[in-house]
Write a protein that holds these residues in place. Structure first.
Motif, mmCIF file in Angstrom:
data_model
loop_
_atom_site.group_PDB
_atom_site.id
_atom_site.type_symbol
_atom_site.label_atom_id
_atom_site.label_comp_id
_atom_site.label_asym_id
_atom_site.label_seq_id
_atom_site.Cartn_x
_atom_site.Cartn_y
_atom_site.Cartn_z
ATOM 1 N N ASP A 85 0.671 -1.251 0.279
ATOM 2 C CA ASP A 85 -0.213 -0.519 0.230
ATOM 3 C C ASP A 85 0.943 1.116 0.392
ATOM 4 N N LEU A 86 1.967 1.358 0.703
ATOM 5 C CA LEU A 86 2.365 2.437 0.811
ATOM 6 C C LEU A 86 3.137 2.461 -0.532
ATOM 7 N N LEU A 87 3.462 1.388 -1.442
ATOM 8 C CA LEU A 87 4.485 1.429 -2.494
ATOM 9 C C LEU A 87 3.484 2.039 -3.238
ATOM 10 N N GLU A 88 2.318 1.677 -3.454
ATOM 11 C CA GLU A 88 1.843 2.656 -4.636
ATOM 12 C C GLU A 88 0.601 3.829 -4.147
ATOM 13 N N SER A 89 1.427 4.342 -2.886
ATOM 14 C CA SER A 89 0.984 6.008 -2.709
ATOM 15 C C SER A 89 1.733 6.786 -3.023
ATOM 16 N N LEU A 111 14.313 0.445 -0.782
ATOM 17 C CA LEU A 111 13.378 -0.022 -0.126
ATOM 18 C C LEU A 111 13.012 -1.380 0.016
ATOM 19 N N VAL A 112 12.088 -2.205 1.423
ATOM 20 C CA VAL A 112 11.964 -3.224 1.226
ATOM 21 C C VAL A 112 10.325 -3.577 1.168
ATOM 22 N N CYS A 113 9.621 -4.285 0.305
ATOM 23 C CA CYS A 113 8.518 -4.165 0.121
ATOM 24 C C CYS A 113 7.942 -5.629 0.311
ATOM 25 N N VAL A 114 7.067 -5.506 1.349
ATOM 26 C CA VAL A 114 5.879 -7.157 1.553
ATOM 27 C C VAL A 114 5.146 -7.071 0.503
ATOM 28 N N THR A 115 5.178 -7.290 -0.550
ATOM 29 C CA THR A 115 3.775 -7.404 -0.936
ATOM 30 C C THR A 115 2.726 -8.193 -0.724
ATOM 31 N N ARG A 116 1.216 -8.345 -1.490
ATOM 32 C CA ARG A 116 0.279 -9.083 -0.838
ATOM 33 C C ARG A 116 -0.592 -9.676 -1.166
ATOM 34 N N ALA A 117 -1.486 -9.981 -1.736
ATOM 35 C CA ALA A 117 -2.285 -10.927 -2.549
ATOM 36 C C ALA A 117 -2.931 -10.002 -3.576
ATOM 37 N N GLN A 159 4.981 -5.372 -9.683
ATOM 38 C CA GLN A 159 6.149 -4.996 -9.630
ATOM 39 C C GLN A 159 5.828 -4.150 -11.830
ATOM 40 N N LYS A 160 4.472 -4.907 -12.011
ATOM 41 C CA LYS A 160 4.101 -3.990 -12.283
ATOM 42 C C LYS A 160 4.097 -2.287 -12.500
ATOM 43 N N PHE A 161 3.191 -1.857 -10.925
ATOM 44 C CA PHE A 161 3.571 -0.814 -10.641
ATOM 45 C C PHE A 161 4.910 -0.232 -10.640
ATOM 46 N N ILE A 162 5.971 -0.645 -10.453
ATOM 47 C CA ILE A 162 6.995 -0.592 -10.184
ATOM 48 C C ILE A 162 7.269 0.644 -12.643
ATOM 49 N N TYR A 163 7.086 -0.802 -12.832
ATOM 50 C CA TYR A 163 7.168 -0.670 -14.366
ATOM 51 C C TYR A 163 6.803 0.592 -14.488
ATOM 52 N N GLU A 164 5.489 1.011 -14.758
ATOM 53 C CA GLU A 164 4.221 2.230 -14.728
ATOM 54 C C GLU A 164 5.410 3.415 -14.396
ATOM 55 N N SER A 165 6.124 3.459 -12.963
ATOM 56 C CA SER A 165 6.798 4.681 -12.187
ATOM 57 C C SER A 165 7.970 4.921 -13.203
ATOM 58 N N ASP A 166 7.966 5.888 -13.440
ATOM 59 C CA ASP A 166 9.580 6.059 -14.493
ATOM 60 C C ASP A 166 10.670 6.444 -13.108
ATOM 61 N N VAL A 167 9.896 7.105 -11.804
ATOM 62 C CA VAL A 167 10.809 7.258 -10.683
ATOM 63 C C VAL A 167 11.203 5.523 -10.361
ATOM 64 N N LEU A 168 10.008 4.937 -9.767
ATOM 65 C CA LEU A 168 10.311 3.691 -9.302
ATOM 66 C C LEU A 168 11.295 2.696 -10.330
ATOM 67 N N TRP A 169 11.103 3.298 -11.604
ATOM 68 C CA TRP A 169 11.958 1.741 -12.992
ATOM 69 C C TRP A 169 13.586 2.552 -13.074
ATOM 70 N N ARG A 170 13.275 3.567 -12.377
ATOM 71 C CA ARG A 170 15.098 3.784 -12.611
ATOM 72 C C ARG A 170 15.131 3.357 -11.380
#
Length: 327
Positions: free
Chosen positions: A206-210, A231-237, A242-253
């Motif tokens: 949730d914080l990653l997506e925020s 960042l150490v992110c624990v994913t949830r169901a 990974q898709k969210f990271i790909y769609e964000s320029d700053v996260l992908w970088r």
């Protein structure tokens, strides 16, 4: 620090002098000596690998309103993952509840949230609560909280080196006479040059997506969090980190600074659901640590009235970022 296997004395100094290296077996040694030497070599390799690992402190920032068993599970999952990489060794976990100035709807006073977190971690041998962020009169950006804890770790490491017995000033007068050592027995000074542990931000999906919520985070703050700390992110169901990271320029970088941890044993506990259950008079046992449940019942801190706290108030980061953009 990488220590060459052909220099046992250097390795011994780095390991605090506790490692004993046996000599290689001679031509007249029996099989026990060979086996012992093999064990010593394995110990040597294992010790070198441990010395090369980067020590990590996991820092979790958030409301903890209230702290739940899932918050505690994040630390365990993240530690297992980071340790299993062979590159890191998690040495501490820190829970940092946000201050009242965050102005989130339903946020109860910080002293209650800090106390509950302390009760929840009372039996933990490595996770602790730090109240510094909660005591600030104004809301503090997460990147500044990370910097605060990193600087404290670095200052503590420097203080430990300065107070090492080996760093005693030669001009200091001794109160008693000490026997002289044979010069051949003196060990060279080995100053503790071990680096301070690295702080990394621990969070859920949730914080990653925020990071994608407009005006909630500054892009430069996100970049600094990832580049300077990680960042150490624990994913949830139901989330696709990974898709969210790909769609964000700053996260992908900065994708190589993000450690994704899969939660194979899913757990959907949240503070929001805990507060809802309490408002409806339902049991929260086994969802939060028992001391936390007892504290909530004793103080009656969650109700329909408490949920309306800060109702209609703009969240502090939104307010600050909007004002800065307008100026």
């Amino acid at each position: 620090m990488v220590v060459c296997a052909c220099n046992p004395s250097a390795l011994e100094a780095e390991a605090g002098g506790s490692l004993q290296i046996q000599s290689q077996p001679g031509p007249h040694d029996d099989g026990a000596g060979v086996r012992g030497s093999h064990v010593d070599r394995q110990l040597l390799v294992h010790t070198m690998e441990e010395l090369e690992r980067t020590e990590v402190v996991l820092l979790a920032c958030g409301s903890f309103n209230p702290i739940t068993n899932m918050h505690l599970r994040l630390f365990e999952l993240a530690r297992d993952h980071m340790n299993s990489t062979g590159k890191y060794r998690v040495v501490k976990g820190i829970i940092s509840p946000v201050g009242d100035a965050y102005k989130k709807k339903g946020l109860i006073p910080a002293h209650h949230r800090v106390t509950m977190a302390e009760l929840a971690t009372k039996t933990s041998g490595w996770v602790e609560v730090d109240p510094w962020e909660s005591l600030q009169k104004e809301w503090v950006e997460t990147v500044k909280v990370l910097r605060h804890h990193q600087e404290r770790l670095e200052a503590g490491s420097c203080h430990q080196w300065q107070n090492s017995p080996e760093q005693e000033k030669p001009s200091r007068k001794r109160k008693w006479a000490e026997p002289r050592q044979n010069s051949t027995q003196k060990k060279p000074l080995q100053p503790n040059t071990k680096a301070a542990p690295q702080v990394k931000l621990l969070c859920g999906a949730d914080l990653l997506e925020s990071f994608g919520v407009p005006n909630l985070w500054k892009s430069e703050d996100i970049a600094r969090i990832l580049a300077d700390y990680g960042l150490v992110c624990v994913t949830r169901a139901g989330s696709d980190a990974q898709k969210f990271i790909y769609e964000s320029d700053v996260l992908w970088r900065h994708r190589h600074d993000i450690h994704l941890v899969n939660e194979w044993v899913t757990n959907d506990i949240s503070s929001t659901k805990i507060r809802r259950a309490l408002r409806r008079g339902q049991s929260i046992r086994y969802l939060v640590p028992d001391p936390v449940q007892e504290y909530i019942q004793e103080h009656g801190i969650y109700s329909a009235e408490s949920e309306d706290r800060n109702l209609g108030v703009v969240l502090a980061p939104l307010q600050r970022n909007i004002e800065e953009d307008a100026s």
